[in-house]
Enzyme design. Structure first.
Site, short mmCIF file in Angstrom:
data_model
loop_
_atom_site.label_atom_id
_atom_site.label_comp_id
_atom_site.label_asym_id
_atom_site.label_seq_id
_atom_site.Cartn_x
_atom_site.Cartn_y
_atom_site.Cartn_z
N LYS A 1 -6.82 -4.87 -3.24
CA LYS A 1 -7.60 -5.49 -2.16
C LYS A 1 -8.53 -4.46 -1.54
O LYS A 1 -8.29 -3.26 -1.62
CB LYS A 1 -6.65 -6.05 -1.11
CG LYS A 1 -5.80 -4.96 -0.47
CD LYS A 1 -4.85 -5.50 0.56
CE LYS A 1 -3.99 -4.41 1.15
NZ LYS A 1 -4.73 -3.37 1.87
N HIS B 1 -17.59 2.36 0.19
CA HIS B 1 -17.03 1.28 1.03
C HIS B 1 -17.44 1.38 2.49
O HIS B 1 -17.51 2.48 3.07
CB HIS B 1 -15.49 1.28 0.91
CG HIS B 1 -14.87 0.03 1.42
ND1 HIS B 1 -14.06 -0.01 2.52
CD2 HIS B 1 -14.96 -1.25 0.96
CE1 HIS B 1 -13.67 -1.25 2.73
NE2 HIS B 1 -14.20 -2.03 1.80
N ASP C 1 0.79 -1.25 0.00
CA ASP C 1 0.00 0.00 0.00
C ASP C 1 0.82 1.30 0.00
O ASP C 1 0.50 2.24 0.74
CB ASP C 1 -0.98 0.00 1.20
CG ASP C 1 -1.99 -1.14 1.14
OD1 ASP C 1 -1.94 -1.93 0.19
OD2 ASP C 1 -2.81 -1.23 2.08
N ASP D 1 -4.42 -0.69 -1.77
CA ASP D 1 -5.71 -0.59 -1.12
C ASP D 1 -6.62 0.04 -2.18
O ASP D 1 -6.26 1.06 -2.80
CB ASP D 1 -5.55 0.32 0.11
CG ASP D 1 -6.49 -0.01 1.24
OD1 ASP D 1 -6.76 -1.20 1.49
OD2 ASP D 1 -6.96 0.94 1.90
N CYS E 1 -2.10 -2.81 7.55
CA CYS E 1 -2.02 -3.72 6.40
C CYS E 1 -0.74 -4.56 6.38
O CYS E 1 -0.77 -5.72 5.96
CB CYS E 1 -2.22 -2.94 5.11
SG CYS E 1 -3.93 -2.35 5.00
N HIS F 1 -10.64 0.76 -2.85
CA HIS F 1 -12.01 0.68 -2.35
C HIS F 1 -13.01 1.37 -3.29
O HIS F 1 -12.69 2.42 -3.87
CB HIS F 1 -12.11 1.39 -1.00
CG HIS F 1 -11.23 0.86 0.07
ND1 HIS F 1 -11.23 -0.46 0.46
CD2 HIS F 1 -10.33 1.48 0.88
CE1 HIS F 1 -10.37 -0.62 1.47
NE2 HIS F 1 -9.80 0.53 1.73
C1 VGL Z 1 -4.73 0.67 5.72
C2 VGL Z 1 -6.32 1.55 7.09
C3 VGL Z 1 -7.28 1.42 6.12
C4 VGL Z 1 -3.29 0.26 5.52
C5 VGL Z 1 -5.68 0.53 4.72
O1 VGL Z 1 -2.84 0.22 4.35
O2 VGL Z 1 -2.60 0.00 6.54
N1 VGL Z 1 -5.06 1.16 6.90
N2 VGL Z 1 -6.94 0.90 4.94
ZN ZN Z 2 -8.36 0.90 3.33
#
Ligand code: VGL
Ligand code: ZN
Length: 204
Positions: free
Chosen positions: A108, A55, A11, A49, A153, A51
């Site tokens: 994801k 979401h 991410d 990430d 994540c 969405h």
């Molecule tokens: C993440 C919060 C929400 C991350 C992703 O990449 O750690 N944290 N979505």
């Molecule tokens: Zn997220």
């Protein structure tokens, strides 16, 4: 190059970097180091990430302020500021990420009703992304993780990597944390119990 190992870059997206809606402190500072580390790996997987705008993890979709927790059918869900909406600029890979030999970009969190911190399993803990099969099919046994965020994540992906049978390490200096209400300490405790190794890039 050791063929049985892979690097997962989690991410590294503008929305998680300073200036973004869910900025991780120092999130952008790890990009040059990750580029250097990636050159040592034949197999590199990048995650995004990703969405839909409606979401379930987005606080505004519940009329609530961010960082509260709600109960959902699959468990507790932290409500986040709207982030990484699919196909927006903030959801792209960080522009300074330079890993042309990365073989897979895995997205994801695209199902409206379930979050997915982990690159392996969604938050319902049953829906697979398919990453375990991809890595096993390529003969990968050892995984090294870095990116954002260490305590969400990266941590969830590392725990699941262990449960799918991979030898798993987190490269700490190539990762940065959100650290919400002690989440970073809690994550390291869970990771140690799961058998995840804590490394720095010098150990590679
Ligand atoms: C993440 C919060 C929400 C991350 C992703 O990449 O750690 N944290 N979505
Ligand atoms: Zn997220």
């Amino acid at each position: 190059m050791q063929k049985h190992r892979a690097l997962l870059v989690i991410d590294l997206q503008p929305d998680f970097c300073p200036g973004g809606p869910l900025a991780v402190p120092g999130g952008d500072t790890i990009v040059p180091l990750i580029n250097q580390i990636a050159a040592k790996f034949e197999t590199v997987v990048l995650t995004q990430d990703w969405h839909p705008a409606d979401h379930i993890s987005f606080a505004p979709n519940h009329g609530r302020p961010p960082f509260e927790t709600i109960s959902l059918p699959y468990g507790e869900q932290i409500l986040w500021p709207t982030h990484c909406v699919m196909a927006t600029e903030g959801a792209a890979l960080h522009p300074n990420l330079a890993i042309p030999h990365a073989s897979l970009i895995l997205r994801k969190g695209s199902h409206r009703n379930v979050d997915s911190y982990s690159a392996f399993l969604e938050a319902d803990r049953t829906t697979k992304t398919g990453l375990d099969g991809y890595l096993h099919a390529r003969g990968i046994t050892d995984l090294y993780l870095c990116g954002l965020a260490t305590d969400f994540c990266v941590a969830w992906s590392a725990e699941d990597a262990r449960s799918f049978g991979f030898t798993t390490s987190i490269i700490e200096d190539a990762s940065r944390a959100i650290d919400l209400n002690g989440s970073l300490d809690a994550a390291w405790t869970r990771l140690a119990a799961a058998g995840v190794t804590r490394l720095t890039s010098k150990d590679l």
